[in-house]
Enzyme design. Structure first.
Site, short mmCIF file in Angstrom:
data_model
loop_
_atom_site.label_atom_id
_atom_site.label_comp_id
_atom_site.label_asym_id
_atom_site.label_seq_id
_atom_site.Cartn_x
_atom_site.Cartn_y
_atom_site.Cartn_z
N VAL A 1 -2.40 13.56 -0.34
CA VAL A 1 -1.87 14.53 0.61
C VAL A 1 -0.54 15.14 0.15
O VAL A 1 0.00 16.01 0.83
CB VAL A 1 -1.71 13.93 2.03
CG1 VAL A 1 -3.06 13.58 2.61
CG2 VAL A 1 -0.76 12.75 2.02
N TYR B 1 0.83 -1.21 0.00
CA TYR B 1 0.00 0.00 0.00
C TYR B 1 0.86 1.26 0.00
O TYR B 1 0.64 2.19 -0.79
CB TYR B 1 -0.93 -0.02 1.22
CG TYR B 1 -1.58 1.31 1.50
CD1 TYR B 1 -2.60 1.79 0.69
CD2 TYR B 1 -1.16 2.09 2.57
CE1 TYR B 1 -3.19 3.02 0.94
CE2 TYR B 1 -1.75 3.32 2.84
CZ TYR B 1 -2.75 3.78 2.02
OH TYR B 1 -3.33 5.00 2.27
#
Length: 310
Positions: free
Chosen positions: A262, A192
């Site tokens: 982000v 991930y």
């Protein structure tokens, strides 16, 4: 966007100038230490149409980590390796009002594939010999769809995120404890985070978006790069869940299926028309680029891109 090229360029430049009112607002993400090293006032924009026309502005070749935009890749790979039913018995499809890294929206499964818990779940469903093999598959998907071989693992971002990923580690182990996946949580988390650490630029990212806008077909060929059934799922999830807990209001204001990260990047899709990528690292409290959101809202109006009123 039914204007000639010069008029489109004029309207885009006008929109960029209007978005300058957002300069200096927001803060760069700090929970990944390496992200603090970026120039907080960097700006880049790219628009790629489904016919291959391109428009680039600002530092369009600037490399950044795609961060949560990688959740699209995780979902794409999971849907490629499993049936739709298999994926969506392990992850939900509904928006959540909780933060993207919260444990709260995990009941019998994560709320949707675009929060961290959901993307960790879809990562667990990607097949391969080991983490290296699985990541190469994810990276190859991005290279194929973006039309570029420049994408790479940004090792400094990856190592920084691995060292500080306590919350995500808790999420991975919590998912394992609930029987949502059987794989090693450390390996799933590693995959991930590697996907989040893929380095790209707005040019390639907008090309990736244009393929999604083109129903999964390549821009310079008739080859089907992504099955249309998977594109439909990805774009609809971008619309409903792509901007974290701000997704509903963003869709009202902008009217384009989008996914943010982000790092300060946002990928927006106008089905049948174009992919748009903007990069500006200063974020609002929900983790979305302040100037990126402002610019996309302006472009939506100036170029008639809102999918609900076109």
């Amino acid at each position: 966007m039914f204007f000639d090229r010069n008029e489109i360029d004029r309207r885009i430049r006008q929109s960029i100038v209007k978005s300058e009112r957002a300069i200096g607002k927001g803060e760069v993400a700090s929970y990944i230490p390496e992200l603090l090293n970026v120039d907080s006032d960097t700006f880049a924009l790219a628009i790629t149409s489904t016919t291959g026309d391109t428009y680039y502005y600002g530092e369009a070749d600037k490399e950044f980590s795609i961060q949560s935009i990688s959740k699209i890749l995780d979902l794409l790979a999971a849907l490629h390796d499993n049936t739709i039913e298999e994926v969506y018995t392990k992850v939900g499809s509904e928006p959540t009002s909780y933060e993207f890294n919260s444990l709260v929206p995990i009941t019998d499964r994560a709320a949707n594939p675009f929060i961290n818990a959901g993307a960790i779940t879809t990562s667990s469903m990607i097949r391969g010999l080991d983490v290296d093999d699985k990541f190469e598959r994810v990276l190859d998907y991005y290279k194929l769809i973006s039309g570029s071989d420049k994408a790479r693992l940004m090792k400094d971002i990856y190592e920084s995120e691995m060292e500080t990923s306590v919350r995500n580690k808790a999420i991975a182990y919590y998912l394992k404890s609930k029987g949502i996946f059987d794989e090693n949580p450390e390996e799933v988390l590693d995959l991930y985070i590697r996907s989040c650490s893929i380095g790209s630029n707005v040019k390639d990212l907008s090309h990736f978006g244009a393929v999604l806008a083109n129903k999964g077909y390549g821009l310079n060929e008739t080859k089907d790069l992504i099955p249309e059934s998977i594109v439909s799922i990805i774009v609809s999830q971008m619309a409903s869940c792509g901007m974290y807990e701000n997704s509903g209001r963003y869709l009202m204001d902008v009217g384009m299926p989008s996914k943010s990260g982000v790092s300060g990047a946002i990928l927006a899709i106008v089905p049948g028309l174009c992919g748009i990528a903007v990069y500006s690292p200063r974020l609002d409290k929900t983790g979305n680029s302040v100037r990126g959101k402002e610019l996309l809202k302006i472009l939506s109006y100036e170029l008639d891109l809102n999918i609900f009123v076109r």
